[in-house]
Design an enzyme around this catalytic site. Structure first.
Site, short mmCIF file in Angstrom:
data_model
loop_
_atom_site.label_atom_id
_atom_site.label_comp_id
_atom_site.label_asym_id
_atom_site.label_seq_id
_atom_site.Cartn_x
_atom_site.Cartn_y
_atom_site.Cartn_z
N VAL A 1 -0.07 6.18 -3.38
CA VAL A 1 -0.18 4.06 -3.59
C VAL A 1 1.46 4.87 -5.18
O VAL A 1 1.53 3.49 -5.48
CB VAL A 1 -1.47 3.73 -4.17
CG1 VAL A 1 -2.14 4.11 -3.29
CG2 VAL A 1 -1.73 4.10 -5.57
N GLU A 2 1.53 5.33 -5.48
CA GLU A 2 2.62 5.22 -6.66
C GLU A 2 4.46 5.94 -6.10
O GLU A 2 5.00 5.52 -5.48
CB GLU A 2 1.74 6.31 -7.74
CG GLU A 2 0.90 5.58 -8.33
CD GLU A 2 0.20 6.44 -9.80
OE1 GLU A 2 1.21 5.72 -10.61
OE2 GLU A 2 -1.12 6.37 -10.16
#
Lengths: 322, 322
Positions: free
Chosen positions: A108-109
Site C-alpha cells: 500500500v506504500e
C-alpha cells in the site's frame, strides 16, 4: 526541574555503533531519500510521506500510496526520529535502517521489491560509485541493506533544535511565561510520565486508553497496535508514546490521524491516559509549551539524481493483488 | 555556424514584462511549488511531476495523479521552460503563469479548485504575509492569479547552463569531437529546422509525422494535439517542437512518453519528420551532442512551509466523477 524529565538535542549528528555516519553515506542517503524510483510506480519517495517542507510528515490522516491505497496509520515525522528507541507506531523496527525497508516493500506504500530496487540502483553508474564510496571495501556495496543504512545516515542529520532546547541548555528567556506554565502543567498532570527524554516520547510503550479508551473513531478496534508485534495480550492497543518534537506542525494526531486540533488531542490524552479533564485554559497553555518544541529544520539542498539507463526497470502503476 | 541556429542561455533570470521577478516572488513561488496542499488530496505538488532531482520531470510515460489516474501526456521538464514561447505540448498556455493554473485544477492531476486553493492559502498567516510581500500594494494579494505569478517567478530561476552554452559562448573545448560531429549532423539533417533557438525547440508548432506518421503506439490517434486548441484542420497532430535541453535525462520521450531510448527517439524523428533513416552511428553522435545540453541544476534549498490551521481545508483523496 525540566532536566529531570527531558534532555536537549545533541549538538552533533547522533552516531550509531553499527552504522557509522559519514559524509559519503549522508550524501547517498539523501539521494535515495528523494528518489521516487525506489517505488514500483515511480511516484513515491521517502520524501513523499516524510515531507521535509511540512514538518517531516504528510499532513494526512493516513498516507496515500501505490494504487491510491490508504495506509493503515498516520505517517510520523522523520525529524529527530533517529533518537526514538524504535520506529513505527508499534516499534516493530528496531532502528531507522530497519524502518526504511518497510515502506519500500509495503504493497500500500511503495510496492517495490528488494531485487527490483537493487536492479534499479545497479542500472545507474553514479549510484554504483556512490555506494562504493559510502561502503568502502565491501564486495557488493549496492544492496538493499546498504540502501537502508545510507537512508538512516541521512535521516540522522534531520535534527531540529527548538526553543525548548535553548531552555534546557540554560536560556530561561527561550520560553514565554505561558509556555513555562504549560511545561509545569505538562509535568504536574503526568504527561511527562510517558512523554519524556530527548524526544518527549518515542522511548516507551503504553496502552492507548490506559484509564479510559477513546472512541473507535480515534482508536479503531481493528488496529491492536503492538499486539501484532509481540502477540502478547497485554500489548493490545499498546503504542509507542508519540515523540512530541514538532508536534504543533505535524497534525493530524494519533496513529489514526483522526484529530486535527492539538488542543483537542491534549484533552483526549488527559481523559484517556490520566483520567483527567484538561480545561480549555490548561490545554491552551500546554499547547503553547508544545509549540516550543517546533524546531529549526536543517538546510537541505535537493540532490541531482542520475538519469535512468536502458537497464533501469520501468515504473509500473499496476496494482498487483496480494 | 551554431549561432545561426542556437542561442546560449541568458546569464540572468529572464524577466517578464507582466510579472516582474523579485526575490519575494521567487521565495513565495518556491514555497507554492513544493506545497502538496495545492492539491485536493495533499499528495501532489508541482514538484511531484516536475521533480527537480530528476531532470525537472517525472520519468513516467504519463504522470499519475489524483485517484491514481494517468494523465494524457508526458510531463515536460520545468527546467528552462520559461524560455519556451508557450507551455504544454500543444502550446495552449501562453506562459508559465497560465500553465501553473492547469494541473492544479485538472481532475486527473491535482483536482483542486481556485476557491479551495485561496482558502487554503488564506488559512495560514505566513502565506498571507508572503503574498503581501510579493505583491505589495495590492488590495487582495492572496489570489489564484498571484499564486500562478509567484510560481512562474520561481520557475524562471530554473535555468540550467550546459556545456553547449559554453560552446556557444566561445569555448571550443566545451564539446567533444563526437559531440561536434553530432551537432553537424543535427544541423545538416534538418533537426535544427524545428529544434532551434535558445531551447532547441519549444518555439514553434509542427505536425508529428510531417513526412511519415509514426505508429499509433507513439502517436495515439485519439490525441490530435494542437487541433484541440485551434480547431483548425491543419493543426491535427501538431505539437510544439519539444525543447531539447536536458533531453538526455528526461526519458521517456514524445508527448506519449512511449520511447525510452534517446537514440531510438532520434531515429523515429528522422523518419517521421525528415523522411530519413538515421543510421545507428549517426544517431549515437547526435545523442552525444544532445548530452551536451544536460545542464547544471541550480541549487534549490527546500522551503519550510507554514503549518495548517483550524481553517485549512482538509485533504481529500475522494475522486469526484466528472
Amino acid at each position: 526541574m525540566a532536566l529531570d524529565y527531558f534532555e536537549p538535542l545533541p549538538s552533533t549528528i547522533p552516531q550509531m555503533a553499527d552504522n557509522r555516519v559519514t559524509p559519503e553515506k549522508i550524501d547517498l542517503g539523501k539521494a535515495l531519500f528523494f528518489d521516487p524510483r525506489l517505488s514500483a510506480s515511480g511516484v513515491f519517495s521517502c520524501y513523499s510521506c516524510h515531507n521535509l517542507t511540512t514538518g517531516g510528515d504528510d499532513n494526512m490522516e493516513t498516507s496515500v500510496g501505490h494504487g491510491w491505497q490508504k495506509g493503515p496509520r498516520n505517517s510520523p515525522t522523520v525529524f529527530n526520529a533517529v533518537l526514538n528507541i524504535a520506529q513505527f507506531w508499534d516499534g516493530r523496527a528496531e532502528d531507522l535502517k530497519a524502518q526504511a525497508k518497510g515502506p519500500v516493500q509495503a504493497g500500500v506504500e511503495m510496492a517495490n521489491t528488494p531485487d527490483n530496487v537493487v536492479a534499479t540502483l545497479n542500472s545507474m553508474q553514479a549510484y554504483k560509485d556512490w555506494f562504493a564510496d559510502a561502503f568502502p571495501g565491501e564486495a557488493e556495496p549496492v544492496s538493499f541493506d546498504n540502501m537502508a543504512r545510507a537512508i538512516e545516515a541521512f535521516e540522522a542529520t534531520l535534527i531540529t533544535p527548538a526553543p525548548f532546547d535553548a531552555f534546557l541548555n540554560g536560556d530561561d528567556m527561550a520560553l514565554t511565561d505561558v509556555q513555562k506554565e504549560g511545561l509545569q502543567l505538562f509535568v504536574d498532570k503526568g504527561c511527562a510520565t510517558c512523554h519524556n527524554g530527548v524526544n518527549l516520547g518515542g522511548n516507551g510503550y503504553y496502552p492507548f486508553g490506559l484509564v479510559e479508551k477513546p472512541g473507535a473513531d480515534i482508536l479503531p478496534e481493528g488496529d491492536k497496535g503492538r499486539f501484532t508485534v509481540t502477540e502478547t495480550a497485554m500489548d493490545e492497543y499498546v503504542f509507542r508514546a508519540a515523540p512530541l518534537r514538532n508536534i504543533a506542525v505535524t497534525a493530524p494526531y494519533f496513529h489514526s490521524g483522526k484529530v486535527w486540533d492539538l488542543k483537542v488531542a491534549v484533552q483526549v490524552m488527559g481523559v484517556a491516559q490520566l483520567g483527567e479533564e484538561v480545561s480549555d485554559e490548561e490545554a491552551v497553555k500546554i499547547v503553547a509549551f508544545l509549540e516550543s518544541l517546533t524546531g529549526e529544520v536543517p538546510e537541505v539542498t535537493l540532490p541531482t539524481l542520475p538519469a535512468e539507463t536502458a537497464n533501469t526497470p520501468r515504473p509500473t502503476a499496476e496494482v498487483v493483488p496480494n
